[in-house]
Design a protein around this motif. Sequence first.
Motif, PDB file in Angstrom:
ATOM      1  N   SER A  72       0.825  -1.212   0.000  1.00  0.00           N
ATOM      2  CA  SER A  72       0.000   0.000   0.000  1.00  0.00           C
ATOM      3  C   SER A  72       0.855   1.256   0.000  1.00  0.00           C
ATOM      4  O   SER A  72       2.062   1.208   0.252  1.00  0.00           O
ATOM      5  CB  SER A  72      -0.913   0.000   1.228  1.00  0.00           C
ATOM      6  OG  SER A  72      -0.143  -0.176   2.396  1.00  0.00           O
ATOM      7  N   ASN A  73       0.187   2.351  -0.272  1.00  0.00           N
ATOM      8  CA  ASN A  73       0.754   3.678  -0.062  1.00  0.00           C
ATOM      9  C   ASN A  73       0.087   4.275   1.169  1.00  0.00           C
ATOM     10  O   ASN A  73      -1.116   4.075   1.382  1.00  0.00           O
ATOM     11  CB  ASN A  73       0.501   4.596  -1.263  1.00  0.00           C
ATOM     12  CG  ASN A  73       1.538   4.404  -2.359  1.00  0.00           C
ATOM     13  OD1 ASN A  73       2.627   3.892  -2.112  1.00  0.00           O
ATOM     14  ND2 ASN A  73       1.196   4.811  -3.568  1.00  0.00           N
ATOM     15  N   ALA A  74       0.852   5.007   1.951  1.00  0.00           N
ATOM     16  CA  ALA A  74       0.310   5.573   3.190  1.00  0.00           C
ATOM     17  C   ALA A  74      -0.864   6.517   2.921  1.00  0.00           C
ATOM     18  O   ALA A  74      -1.810   6.581   3.706  1.00  0.00           O
ATOM     19  CB  ALA A  74       1.418   6.318   3.946  1.00  0.00           C
TER      20      ALA A  74
ATOM     21  N   LEU B 260       4.654  -0.805   3.056  1.00  0.00           N
ATOM     22  CA  LEU B 260       4.363   0.590   2.685  1.00  0.00           C
ATOM     23  C   LEU B 260       5.431   1.145   1.747  1.00  0.00           C
ATOM     24  O   LEU B 260       6.620   1.105   2.066  1.00  0.00           O
ATOM     25  CB  LEU B 260       4.319   1.480   3.922  1.00  0.00           C
ATOM     26  CG  LEU B 260       3.088   1.498   4.814  1.00  0.00           C
ATOM     27  CD1 LEU B 260       3.291   2.511   5.931  1.00  0.00           C
ATOM     28  CD2 LEU B 260       1.829   1.827   4.030  1.00  0.00           C
TER      29      LEU B 260
ATOM     30  N   VAL C  21       2.882   9.244   6.533  1.00  0.00           N
ATOM     31  CA  VAL C  21       3.520   7.950   6.814  1.00  0.00           C
ATOM     32  C   VAL C  21       3.429   7.634   8.304  1.00  0.00           C
ATOM     33  O   VAL C  21       3.026   6.528   8.695  1.00  0.00           O
ATOM     34  CB  VAL C  21       4.996   7.943   6.354  1.00  0.00           C
ATOM     35  CG1 VAL C  21       5.703   6.666   6.800  1.00  0.00           C
ATOM     36  CG2 VAL C  21       5.091   8.101   4.839  1.00  0.00           C
TER      37      VAL C  21
ATOM     38  N   CYS D  96      -0.109   6.714   9.292  1.00  0.00           N
ATOM     39  CA  CYS D  96      -0.480   5.393   8.783  1.00  0.00           C
ATOM     40  C   CYS D  96       0.145   4.281   9.637  1.00  0.00           C
ATOM     41  O   CYS D  96      -0.536   3.324  10.013  1.00  0.00           O
ATOM     42  CB  CYS D  96      -0.028   5.264   7.327  1.00  0.00           C
ATOM     43  SG  CYS D  96      -0.518   3.705   6.573  1.00  0.00           S
TER      44      CYS D  96
ATOM     45  N   VAL E 263       8.775  -1.142   5.214  1.00  0.00           N
ATOM     46  CA  VAL E 263       8.779   0.114   4.462  1.00  0.00           C
ATOM     47  C   VAL E 263       9.837   0.011   3.366  1.00  0.00           C
ATOM     48  O   VAL E 263      10.913  -0.540   3.576  1.00  0.00           O
ATOM     49  CB  VAL E 263       9.033   1.358   5.351  1.00  0.00           C
ATOM     50  CG1 VAL E 263       7.843   1.618   6.252  1.00  0.00           C
ATOM     51  CG2 VAL E 263      10.301   1.214   6.172  1.00  0.00           C
TER      52      VAL E 263
END
Length: 376
Positions: free
Chosen positions: A93-95, A116, A138, A141, A155
């Motif tokens: 996912s993206n934050a 992430l 970030v 999240c 990450v």
Amino acid sequence: MHKVDAVYIHIPFCNYICAYCDFCKIFYNKEYVNRYLDALEQEIMNNYKGEVITSLYIGGGTPSSLDLEELEKLLKILKIFNLSKDCEITFESNADSLSLDKIKLLKDFGVNRVSLGVETINKKLQDVLERRTSKDTVINCINNLKSVGITNINVDLIYAIKGETLEDLNNDLEFLLSLDVPHISTYSLIIEDNTKLKIKGIKNIDKVIDRGMYDLISKTLKNNNYIHYEISNFSYDGFMSKHNLKYWRNLEYYGFGVGASGYIDNIRYTNTRSITNYIDGKTIIDREIVTLKDKMFYEIMLGFRTSMGIDKIEFKDKYNVSIDRVFNYESLVEEKVLEEDLKYLRVREEYFYVLDEVTLRFLDTLQTNVSFDIIS
């Protein structure tokens, strides 16, 4: 014999397209999502044979670009799989597109690992990559993930970006360390064909600078209790990616979705990158039958990526011949490029950066008298 116990699912949708990305992806389009998910369900039902799955990886694209209803539909489809009690379920996912509501939904459906895409929090470098994520987004999240009990978090960091300095990289590393996550993946930027960066004429940075950055990352993360367990990957003890370790051990796995690849019954296959063809049920576009020699070579190339290296006992079990009967690699051990003990043969960490050359040298030591017809 190892049974297939890993699944990769590809979700191609993205809210924006990054300048460096050459993965199979398209702009999020609501009209396509449901039709795509229906096609994905059909592909799984046509091909999955009911094996117990111990790692499931949902990648992209950006899976978190799906809205709440679409995400729930995807997660319900994944109930087709017979998941082990301790199955590692990773969600990329993206934050900025992973809300608390989506996180709660992931948790409810058993997702226990989130990856992430942070890449960099330096504004100048974000502009080069065409990324948008802010530090605060970030942090928020990560806090949300931890608040619902998802603490197995990776990450991603991208480095060697045009205009980046060691100080810039150090600032990114300090930020990632402040997040207190158990896994960090680091990738040197490669300018791939058919990306915005390539079209703009941006070149890869100087190899000497790239090497300095690689060494800084390795030293910094190891000083902060991360194990450098694979060329690009660092984790706390016990938090290595189970799914990726299956790739590096050359084990078979299902790949579902547009652009996905899989490896089943000695066949490596690749799905179409055309979403319209995929939705129409035209999935696999390429099949490679893996010969015994190919399989052995994959074993070497993938196994050398890890700090553990190649399990010599497993190798003999698989191929009915010991690795030193196939390859005459003594000189590489004497030069201290490789090291071995009774169980493992591995590349020494100081040679990770030049792994491709080491692997080629190793494969060149193939004994001339080896007949792959008699190895079974």
